[in-house]
Write a protein that holds these residues in place. Structure first.
Motif, mmCIF file in Angstrom:
data_model
loop_
_atom_site.group_PDB
_atom_site.id
_atom_site.type_symbol
_atom_site.label_atom_id
_atom_site.label_comp_id
_atom_site.label_asym_id
_atom_site.label_seq_id
_atom_site.Cartn_x
_atom_site.Cartn_y
_atom_site.Cartn_z
ATOM 1 N N ALA A 110 28.834 -2.873 16.116
ATOM 2 C CA ALA A 110 27.776 -2.877 15.098
ATOM 3 C C ALA A 110 27.785 -1.568 14.315
ATOM 4 C CB ALA A 110 26.418 -3.101 15.754
ATOM 5 N N ALA A 111 28.022 -0.451 15.000
ATOM 6 C CA ALA A 111 28.065 0.844 14.318
ATOM 7 C C ALA A 111 29.290 0.956 13.415
ATOM 8 C CB ALA A 111 28.067 1.969 15.347
ATOM 9 N N CYS A 112 30.390 0.369 13.825
ATOM 10 C CA CYS A 112 31.592 0.376 12.972
ATOM 11 C C CYS A 112 31.298 -0.331 11.660
ATOM 12 C CB CYS A 112 32.766 -0.292 13.679
ATOM 13 S SG CYS A 112 33.512 0.684 14.974
ATOM 14 N N GLU A 113 30.535 -1.412 11.732
ATOM 15 C CA GLU A 113 30.215 -2.158 10.519
ATOM 16 C C GLU A 113 29.193 -1.421 9.662
ATOM 17 O OE1 GLU A 113 29.009 -6.712 9.269
ATOM 18 O OE2 GLU A 113 29.671 -6.260 11.310
ATOM 19 N N SER A 114 28.169 -0.850 10.286
ATOM 20 C CA SER A 114 27.113 -0.219 9.494
ATOM 21 C C SER A 114 27.465 1.202 9.048
ATOM 22 C CB SER A 114 25.800 -0.208 10.280
ATOM 23 O OG SER A 114 25.942 0.585 11.442
ATOM 24 N N LYS A 115 28.035 2.005 9.929
ATOM 25 C CA LYS A 115 28.293 3.414 9.610
ATOM 26 C C LYS A 115 29.669 3.658 9.005
ATOM 27 C CE LYS A 115 25.035 5.225 12.876
ATOM 28 N NZ LYS A 115 24.620 6.415 13.556
ATOM 29 N N ALA A 116 30.695 2.967 9.522
ATOM 30 C CA ALA A 116 32.058 3.180 9.023
ATOM 31 C C ALA A 116 32.439 2.149 7.963
ATOM 32 C CB ALA A 116 33.055 3.144 10.169
ATOM 33 N N GLY A 117 31.657 1.059 7.842
ATOM 34 C CA GLY A 117 31.937 0.046 6.827
ATOM 35 C C GLY A 117 33.125 -0.836 7.146
ATOM 36 N N VAL A 118 33.455 -0.965 8.412
ATOM 37 C CA VAL A 118 34.626 -1.742 8.821
ATOM 38 C C VAL A 118 34.184 -2.791 9.842
ATOM 39 C CG1 VAL A 118 36.902 -1.647 9.880
ATOM 40 C CG2 VAL A 118 36.109 0.255 8.502
ATOM 41 N N THR A 119 34.534 -4.056 9.604
ATOM 42 C CA THR A 119 34.243 -5.114 10.565
ATOM 43 C C THR A 119 35.407 -5.206 11.542
ATOM 44 O OG1 THR A 119 33.032 -6.325 8.883
ATOM 45 C CG2 THR A 119 33.687 -7.558 10.843
ATOM 46 N N ILE A 120 35.118 -4.946 12.813
ATOM 47 C CA ILE A 120 36.152 -4.944 13.846
ATOM 48 C C ILE A 120 35.690 -5.833 14.986
ATOM 49 C CG2 ILE A 120 37.453 -3.540 15.481
ATOM 50 C CD1 ILE A 120 37.082 -1.197 13.570
ATOM 51 N N LYS A 121 36.575 -6.692 15.447
ATOM 52 C CA LYS A 121 36.267 -7.561 16.579
ATOM 53 C C LYS A 121 36.277 -6.751 17.866
ATOM 54 C CE LYS A 121 38.506 -11.550 14.504
ATOM 55 N NZ LYS A 121 39.620 -12.489 14.646
ATOM 56 N N VAL A 122 35.544 -7.239 18.852
ATOM 57 C CA VAL A 122 35.475 -6.566 20.148
ATOM 58 C C VAL A 122 36.861 -6.490 20.783
ATOM 59 C CG1 VAL A 122 34.500 -6.727 22.469
ATOM 60 C CG2 VAL A 122 33.089 -7.258 20.498
ATOM 61 N N THR A 123 37.643 -7.549 20.625
ATOM 62 C CA THR A 123 38.983 -7.572 21.232
ATOM 63 C C THR A 123 39.901 -6.533 20.607
ATOM 64 O OG1 THR A 123 39.618 -9.323 19.705
ATOM 65 C CG2 THR A 123 38.854 -9.986 21.889
ATOM 66 N N ASN A 124 39.690 -6.229 19.321
ATOM 67 C CA ASN A 124 40.519 -5.224 18.655
ATOM 68 C C ASN A 124 40.031 -3.814 18.954
ATOM 69 O OD1 ASN A 124 41.980 -7.282 17.539
ATOM 70 N ND2 ASN A 124 40.935 -7.210 15.574
ATOM 71 N N LEU A 125 38.834 -3.688 19.480
ATOM 72 C CA LEU A 125 38.260 -2.378 19.755
ATOM 73 C C LEU A 125 38.471 -1.940 21.201
ATOM 74 C CD1 LEU A 125 36.615 -0.332 18.129
ATOM 75 C CD2 LEU A 125 34.559 -1.419 18.962
ATOM 76 N N SER A 126 38.678 -2.878 22.104
ATOM 77 C CA SER A 126 38.771 -2.537 23.523
ATOM 78 C C SER A 126 40.006 -1.700 23.843
ATOM 79 C CB SER A 126 38.753 -3.794 24.380
ATOM 80 O OG SER A 126 39.853 -4.620 24.063
ATOM 81 N N GLY A 127 41.120 -1.966 23.200
ATOM 82 C CA GLY A 127 42.344 -1.190 23.445
ATOM 83 C C GLY A 127 42.202 0.266 23.037
ATOM 84 N N PRO A 128 41.787 0.544 21.782
ATOM 85 C CA PRO A 128 41.589 1.944 21.391
ATOM 86 C C PRO A 128 40.521 2.658 22.227
ATOM 87 C CG PRO A 128 41.766 0.589 19.448
ATOM 88 C CD PRO A 128 41.730 -0.339 20.619
ATOM 89 N N LEU A 129 39.476 1.957 22.637
ATOM 90 C CA LEU A 129 38.472 2.586 23.495
ATOM 91 C C LEU A 129 39.080 2.994 24.835
ATOM 92 C CD1 LEU A 129 35.245 0.481 22.893
ATOM 93 C CD2 LEU A 129 35.511 2.927 22.511
ATOM 94 N N ALA A 130 39.904 2.126 25.415
ATOM 95 C CA ALA A 130 40.570 2.454 26.679
ATOM 96 C C ALA A 130 41.506 3.648 26.501
ATOM 97 C CB ALA A 130 41.336 1.249 27.197
ATOM 98 N N ARG A 131 42.174 3.721 25.362
ATOM 99 C CA ARG A 131 43.065 4.852 25.093
ATOM 100 C C ARG A 131 42.267 6.146 24.948
ATOM 101 N NH1 ARG A 131 44.745 4.385 20.084
ATOM 102 N NH2 ARG A 131 45.354 2.246 20.463
ATOM 103 N N PHE A 132 41.105 6.090 24.288
ATOM 104 C CA PHE A 132 40.258 7.272 24.132
ATOM 105 C C PHE A 132 39.761 7.755 25.494
ATOM 106 C CE2 PHE A 132 38.722 7.776 19.534
ATOM 107 C CZ PHE A 132 39.950 7.356 19.025
ATOM 108 N N VAL A 133 39.467 6.825 26.395
ATOM 109 C CA VAL A 133 39.033 7.194 27.744
ATOM 110 C C VAL A 133 40.193 7.840 28.489
ATOM 111 C CG1 VAL A 133 38.281 6.259 29.973
ATOM 112 C CG2 VAL A 133 37.210 5.475 27.875
ATOM 113 N N GLU A 134 41.381 7.285 28.340
ATOM 114 C CA GLU A 134 42.563 7.838 29.009
ATOM 115 C C GLU A 134 42.878 9.240 28.495
ATOM 116 O OE1 GLU A 134 47.199 6.750 28.832
ATOM 117 O OE2 GLU A 134 45.905 5.093 29.488
ATOM 118 N N GLU A 135 42.675 9.450 27.209
ATOM 119 C CA GLU A 135 42.922 10.772 26.609
ATOM 120 C C GLU A 135 41.759 11.731 26.845
ATOM 121 O OE1 GLU A 135 43.513 9.761 22.519
ATOM 122 O OE2 GLU A 135 45.515 8.954 22.853
ATOM 123 N N ARG A 136 40.721 11.271 27.518
ATOM 124 C CA ARG A 136 39.524 12.032 27.846
ATOM 125 C C ARG A 136 38.732 12.461 26.612
ATOM 126 N NH1 ARG A 136 39.766 12.745 33.316
ATOM 127 N NH2 ARG A 136 41.827 12.914 34.215
#
Length: 153
Positions: A110-136
């Motif tokens: 929801a924040a990606c759509e409202s603040k960044a102006g980009v509509t992103i599906k949950v499935t497309n967001l889970s991979g980068p989120l996992a990578r951000f967690v791995e990179e700490r």
């Protein structure tokens, strides 16, 4: 007349003995057609067992360049690509300080759509989120609803 029929019957019995030596019915019919010099009868077309292939499973092959597509297979419309993807949107939210408090993946989309102006599906967001967690760059833990929450230190 009776003698010609018995002679023909004997000849056919000999021919049957020769033809029955071949196990393939297709070969037997082809030899019989060649012996009598006749073509196959309509409706009894024999298929060459070597030339037949199994029907292909899965996705149909792509059309060649310059070929005409049939109306049953229309061209697929591709959606407009956004200027930034999921990783770019997450970087933008990190820069804005969005992850100072804990956020679920639904909150982040929801924040990606409202603040960044980009509509992103949950499935497309889970991979980068996992990578951000791995990179700490982000931390992750489950909340009481058994959903992951993400936040930055």
């Amino acid at each position: 007349m009776l003698s010609t029929i018995t002679g023909l019957k004997d000849d056919l019995a000999k021919l049957a003995g020769v033809l029955n030596q071949f196990k393939s019915e297709t070969v037997q019919v082809k030899l019989l057609e060649q012996f009598f010099a006749i073509g196959p009868t309509p409706g009894s077309e024999l298929v060459n067992p070597v030339a037949t292939t199994k029907p292909r499973r899965g996705r149909p092959p792509k059309a060649q360049v310059g070929s005409v597509q049939s109306p049953s297979t229309p061209f697929r419309k591709k959606g407009k690509r956004s200027a930034i993807g999921a990783t770019g949107a997450l970087n933008a939210l990190l820069g804005q300080g969005y992850f100072k408090s804990r956020r679920t993946i639904a909150d982040i989309t929801a924040a990606c759509e409202s603040k960044a102006g980009v509509t992103i599906k949950v499935t497309n967001l889970s991979g980068p989120l996992a990578r951000f967690v791995e990179e700490r760059r982000l931390q992750r833990a489950k909340n009481k609803d058994d959903k992951f929450e993400y936040w930055a230190k």
